[in-house]
Scaffold this motif. Structure first.
Motif, PDB file in Angstrom:
ATOM      1  N   GLU A 228       0.355  -1.170  -0.026  1.00 40.61           N
ATOM      2  CA  GLU A 228       0.191  -0.116   0.050  1.00 40.61           C
ATOM      3  C   GLU A 228       0.884   0.981   0.145  1.00 40.61           C
ATOM      4  N   GLN A 293      -4.427  -5.966  -4.157  1.00 41.31           N
ATOM      5  CA  GLN A 293      -5.787  -6.157  -3.865  1.00 41.31           C
ATOM      6  C   GLN A 293      -5.785  -7.794  -3.326  1.00 41.31           C
ATOM      7  N   ILE A 296      -5.817  -8.019  -0.233  1.00 40.31           N
ATOM      8  CA  ILE A 296      -6.825  -6.865   0.587  1.00 40.31           C
ATOM      9  C   ILE A 296      -8.065  -8.462   0.249  1.00 40.31           C
ATOM     10  N   THR A 297      -8.862  -9.205  -1.032  1.00 44.31           N
ATOM     11  CA  THR A 297      -9.239 -10.019  -1.562  1.00 44.31           C
ATOM     12  C   THR A 297      -9.761 -11.111  -0.711  1.00 44.31           C
ATOM     13  N   SER A 302      -7.269  -6.224   4.989  1.00 48.40           N
ATOM     14  CA  SER A 302      -7.730  -5.252   4.960  1.00 48.40           C
ATOM     15  C   SER A 302      -7.066  -4.386   6.481  1.00 48.40           C
TER      16      SER A 302
END
Length: 629
Positions: A228, A293, A296-297, A302
């Motif tokens: 990030e 991503q 996170i997914t 997160s």
């Protein structure tokens, strides 16, 4: 007992004697002494009252970033001389906050009244203090600062994890393994291929298998934060490239902007290089974002910054009241300082008879006036433009500096022409007064031998002549300020702090009068000083923040020494602060403000000390001028 009583009596006698001396001084004061004391008190209030009464309402809110020292203790290790990993993390956090503020068009961020301050506490805790004009804004800033620092702390831990995972992918590629790569492995290989995650150390093969799904939860969170943080860095870099391309190709807001950039790149090598590098950075950002991503997914990585963990935030409470301003106390203190300074001046005058000398100079005011006019006429005699050169000469120098530091070597300061001209004019006044003041007595040898007049007139004429040039150039400065501000902002950006301009001019004139008398007297006996001063003035120029902001060098010992030992460094900063504001990057708005009262008093006292020293040397040596010349 007798000894103690004798000591007590001696102290009382000493106090009584001091009181009697002070009483005699005050009772024996003449009318101009009283006027001087009143002037000092009024001057102190004039300097202090606007600063004190205009203090903005400030709220402080404090959040905390807490982290596991056992896990992230390496942040306290040095990474460069005078810098630890924690310093880097705090700097990165502030940069992210600044960039996010710019994206929201919040141009106040970074000002003294709207900022985030990091204050390291005991190991594992950093205080994030929000400073803002409202309680809610201060709370938001503190919370945002603590959250961003927690993210940077986790990112620091995640970078080493990512290094090992990238090293494992390198190992597999070198080993030519038949193992089928997983989805995240492919994303990591794309990061390697595009060089999307630069490391402080060169990436090396790592033989220990690293499976993202098998990582502990905290390590997954750290890894995601590292991705990030790198994504943000690429985003900021691309925004900067786009701004550069828009400036080169005039493509801001145009339909079909990308087509315009491609066409521009075909004719401009610089635009072509910028566009190619931007496209590479976009590919790198996409590679990092794809991995982020996935984390996170697929891994649920997160970040809940307030959830207790290896690094988290303790949110700030809403501040109840603003910081106290102590206005009555500060005004009373300024009055006392002015009174003390006035009484000290009376004491000095009664011992050195300064007022008699001032009265003598006043009687020769017509001579001073005529000599100043003669100097100005001689300077522009035969010139077609005459006094217009007081406007054109500094304007030309400003254009040269703008060309060099805005085009050839961009420094990225907002309203750079204003930044330059506000510092350049006071410096020109100083350089001209010092150079002419050094030669003032030598060049007037014939006049000295013919007629009596106070010899102090000569260096004062040099200073007043330079002062006249300075004042005549001020309209040009205000015209440049108005033009640049209307062009970049659509409005004027002058503040009431412009009222400090006469105060700064008076302090500078006092300083230059002292220097001119000192050097003018010394040059009579040591002629080499005339040539030496020319060299020293050139060095002095670069030690004075005329073409650069002193804030670029932080607030270390060297900078503080420069401010203390070089009064012009502080004076140029005062002019700039009153008329321009703090140096800020392009895209932000510099906000004029009032110089710090303590700094202003320090420079004022320094100027008076130099004036007294210069006068003392001049007075002691002026009787031999006729013989030496």
């Amino acid at each position: 007992m007798s000894s103690a009583a004798d000591k007590r009596d001696a102290r009382l006698a000493s106090l009584h004697s001091t009181f009697n001396s002070l009483n005699a001084t005050l009772l024996g004061m003449r009318i101009w002494h009283w006027l001087w004391v009143l002037l000092c008190v009024a001057g102190a209030l004039a300097v202090a009252a606007p600063r004190v009464l205009s203090q903005p309402v400030i709220y402080y809110a404090a959040a905390q970033t807490q982290f596991d020292v056992a896990r992230y203790g390496g942040l306290y290790s040095p990474v460069a001389p005078g810098r630890t990993g924690m310093d880097v993390a705090m700097g990165d956090a502030l940069e992210v906050l600044r960039q996010d503020a710019l994206a929201r068009r919040e141009l106040r961020f970074g000002l003294p009244t709207f900022q985030v301050q990091y204050i390291p506490g005991e190991q594992g805790t950093v205080l994030a203090r929000g400073v803002a004009p409202t309680a809610a804004e201060a709370q938001d800033l503190a919370n945002a600062g603590a959250a961003e620092l927690a993210r940077q702390v986790r990112a620091a831990g995640g970078r080493e994890i990512l290094r090992n995972m990238l090293g494992w992918e390198l190992w597999l590629s070198l080993d030519q393994s038949d193992a089928v790569p997983g989805p995240f492995d492919l994303l990591l290989r794309e990061i390697i291929r595009t060089q999307a995650f630069p490391m402080s150390r060169e990436l090396e093969p790592f033989s220990t298998p690293r499976d993202v799904a098998a990582l502990p939860r905290e390590e997954q969170l750290d890894l995601a934060r590292a991705l990030e943080a790198r994504y943000d860095l690429w985003r900021f870099a691309i925004n900067t490239r786009n701004a550069t391309l828009d400036a080169l190709c005039a493509s801001t807001g145009l339909p079909g902007r990308e087509g315009v950039l491609v066409s521009c790149a075909e004719t401009s090598p610089q635009a072509s290089a910028e566009l190619d590098e931007r496209n590479r950075e976009i590919a790198r950002m996409r590679a990092v974002n794809a991995a982020l991503q996935y984390m996170i997914t697929a891994q649920g990585a997160s970040f809940d910054v307030d959830a207790p963990g290896a690094a988290h935030r303790v949110a700030a409470a809403l501040p109840i009241a603003p910081e106290p301003r102590y206005a009555p106390q500060l005004i009373a203190l300024a009055s006392l300082l002015g009174l003390a300074f006035g009484v000290a001046g009376v004491v000095v005058d009664r011992s050195a008879h300064l007022m008699d000398k001032i009265q003598e100079l006043w009687r020769y005011r017509e001579l001073i006036r005529n000599l100043v006019l003669r100097d100005l006429r001689a300077r522009y005699k035969g010139s077609a433009l005459g006094y217009l050169w007081t406007q054109l000469a500094p304007l030309g120098m400003m254009l040269v500096y703008v060309l060099v530091f805005s085009v050839l070597m961009p420094v990225g300061l907002a309203q750079f022409p204003v930044f330059i001209i506000v510092g350049l004019l006071p410096w020109n006044y100083t350089a001209e007064a010092v150079m002419n003041g050094t030669r003032s007595v030598i060049d007037s040898a014939a006049l000295i031998k013919k007629v009596y007049f106070p010899r102090e007139v000569l260096p004062l004429v040099s200073v007043f002549s330079s002062l006249t040039n300075f004042v005549l150039s001020l309209p040009m400065m205000f015209a440049v300020m108005a033009l640049i501000q209307m062009t970049t902002m659509g409005r004027l950006n002058l503040a009431w702090s412009i009222a400090y301009l006469p105060v700064l001019i008076i302090i500078q004139t006092v300083l230059l009068a002292g220097i001119s008398m000192l050097l003018g007297a010394v040059a009579v006996f040591f002629r080499d000083i005339v040539h030496l001063v020319g060299i020293v003035v050139n060095i002095w120029f670069f030690l004075t923040p005329v073409i650069y902001p002193l804030s670029n060098f932080g607030d270390g010992v060297a900078v503080r020494l420069l401010r203390w030992l070089n009064p012009m460094a502080s004076l140029v900063e005062f002019y700039r602060e009153s008329l321009y504001g703090a140096a800020v990057a392009v895209g932000q708005i510099p906000t004029p403000g009032v110089p710090a009262l303590s700094s202003l008093l320090r420079v004022g006292v320094t100027a008076l000390v130099i004036l007294v020293a210069g006068y003392w040397v001049f007075e002691r040596t002026s009787g031999r001028f006729g013989e030496e010349i």
